[in-house]
Design a protein around this motif. Structure first.
Motif, short mmCIF file in Angstrom:
data_model
loop_
_atom_site.label_atom_id
_atom_site.label_comp_id
_atom_site.label_asym_id
_atom_site.label_seq_id
_atom_site.Cartn_x
_atom_site.Cartn_y
_atom_site.Cartn_z
N ARG A 1 80.61 62.83 6.33
CA ARG A 1 79.42 62.66 5.46
C ARG A 1 79.06 61.38 5.98
O ARG A 1 77.62 60.97 5.85
N ASP B 1 85.29 65.71 4.98
CA ASP B 1 84.70 64.57 4.38
C ASP B 1 84.05 63.38 5.01
O ASP B 1 83.14 62.70 4.83
N GLU B 2 84.92 63.21 6.17
CA GLU B 2 84.67 61.90 7.03
C GLU B 2 83.04 62.06 7.49
O GLU B 2 82.58 61.01 7.87
N LYS C 1 85.74 59.24 11.18
CA LYS C 1 84.34 59.77 11.24
C LYS C 1 83.57 59.83 12.35
O LYS C 1 82.79 60.76 12.70
#
Length: 377
Positions: free
Chosen positions: A93, A90-91, A48
């Protein structure tokens, strides 16, 4: 002040990510091998953090700053970076939940890209840039966007929207003071009194001289020419044609003249002298030029109209002369056979022509004889 320039919705848009087009996507969100090395997981960064860092890395050159909500970056841009780095989209987010992480990453990105924060020196250069632009343009929104472009070209991270708008407002105020200083040498006591007289109702014409000068001629009649000549005489009496405003940029002069013509005398009269007199000076100088142009244009239209009428009259005369010539030629064709016929006695020729052609037709032909010159008036 910021809300007077931009609405709340516009302010939020300026603080966040705008929509991105294909050209911007390819230009700003394409990672080079060096960029990938900078984001390298070997430095202990989680997926992320790597993806968030990549978004900041590409966003700074694109917008000149990085919005706080990094996760709200355009999906197309995030998809492109995620595919390049082989990280699930999605990381992102969960990126930036810790504010310090975003701040540290932006600091690293700025060092890598050789961008600078907006400190004293950078802000001083920005103020000088804004003052120069404010002397040409008065629109705060335009000045704001010009400031953003300047900061990007200088690789300086944009300050907050409100802070930048405050500097825009200061530049506009300074431009007003600078304008007055550049024309102050023209503002003698007599000149200021003459300028103030433009705002007063003049009983002779029934309106203020400012309104009178702002109304141009609508047709090329003699009355319109006379009125424009009266304006020209009045302006020359005030030496409007000799005013040298070259110390002001051309755009500044046009802006001030537009303001002077848009406002009525009452609002202008209420403005402080430092703002009122530069406006009236530019109106006076511009009016001297415009009215002279109007006078020349009206005379040109009058001459063109007279020339057109003369040309039409000449065509009519030539057409009438051609028709008369045809009639006289037809008459001659009837007369000549009688004159050359030797079987007809000389004493009988006159009577034969008068009886054969007719006196009415002969008299009409005589009356149609025209002078050889063509009238030009």
């Amino acid at each position: 002040m910021a809300t007077r320039v931009f609405s709340d919705n516009e302010l939020e848009l300026l603080r966040g990510f705008p929509e991105i087009n294909r050209e911007e996507l390819i230009r700003f969100f394409t990672l080079t091998p060096a960029d990938v090395g900078f984001i390298d997981p070997g430095r202990g960064r989680s997926p992320k953090d790597r993806l968030g860092l990549a978004v900041q890395l590409c966003t700074l050159p694109w917008l000149g700053f990085v919005p706080d909500d990094v996760a709200s970056a355009p999906p197309a841009a995030v998809d492109r970076l995620a595919e390049r780095l082989e990280i699930p989209v999605d990381e992102l987010r969960s990126y930036g939940t810790r504010k310090q992480t975003r701040t540290d990453h932006l600091r690293e990105v700025s060092r890598y890209l050789r961008w600078k924060p907006a400190k004293a020196l950078e802000l001083k250069e920005l103020d000088e840039f804004l003052l120069a632009r404010a002397m040409e343009h008065d629109s705060p929104s335009l000045l704001f966007h010009l400031a953003c472009e300047h900061l990007i070209s200088s690789r300086v991270i944009r300050p907050g929207v409100v802070k930048l708008l405050e500097r825009v407002g200061s530049a506009r105020a300074e431009a007003g003071r600078e304008t007055y200083q550049r024309v102050a040498h023209l503002l003698t006591g007599q000149r200021m009194a003459e300028l103030d007289s433009l705002l007063v109702l003049d009983p002779e014409i029934g309106v203020s001289r400012l309104n009178w000068l702002g109304k141009g001629a609508t047709h090329d009649s003699a009355a319109a020419v006379k009125d424009e000549l009266a304006k020209l005489t009045y302006l020359w009496g005030l030496d409007g044609h000799t005013l040298d405003l070259s110390k002001l940029p051309a755009e500044r002069r046009r802006f001030l003249a537009t303001v002077g013509r848009r406002l009525t005398p009452q609002p202008l009269d209420r403005r402080e002298p430092q703002r009122r007199y530069p406006i009236l000076l530019t109106v006076l100088a511009q009016s001297a030029t415009d009215v002279l142009d109007d006078v020349i244009s009206l005379f040109d239209q009058a001459v063109s109209a007279r020339e057109s009428r003369a040309r039409n009259k000449m065509k009519e005369v030539l057409a009438a002369r051609a028709a008369a010539g045809e009639n006289r030629q037809a008459l001659l064709d009837e007369i000549l056979p009688v004159l050359v016929d030797t079987a007809v006695d000389d004493e009988e020729v006159g009577g034969l022509l008068r009886s054969g052609i007719g006196m009415e037709r002969l008299r009409a032909a005589l009356e149609q004889a025209a002078p050889r010159s063509i009238p030009l008036r």
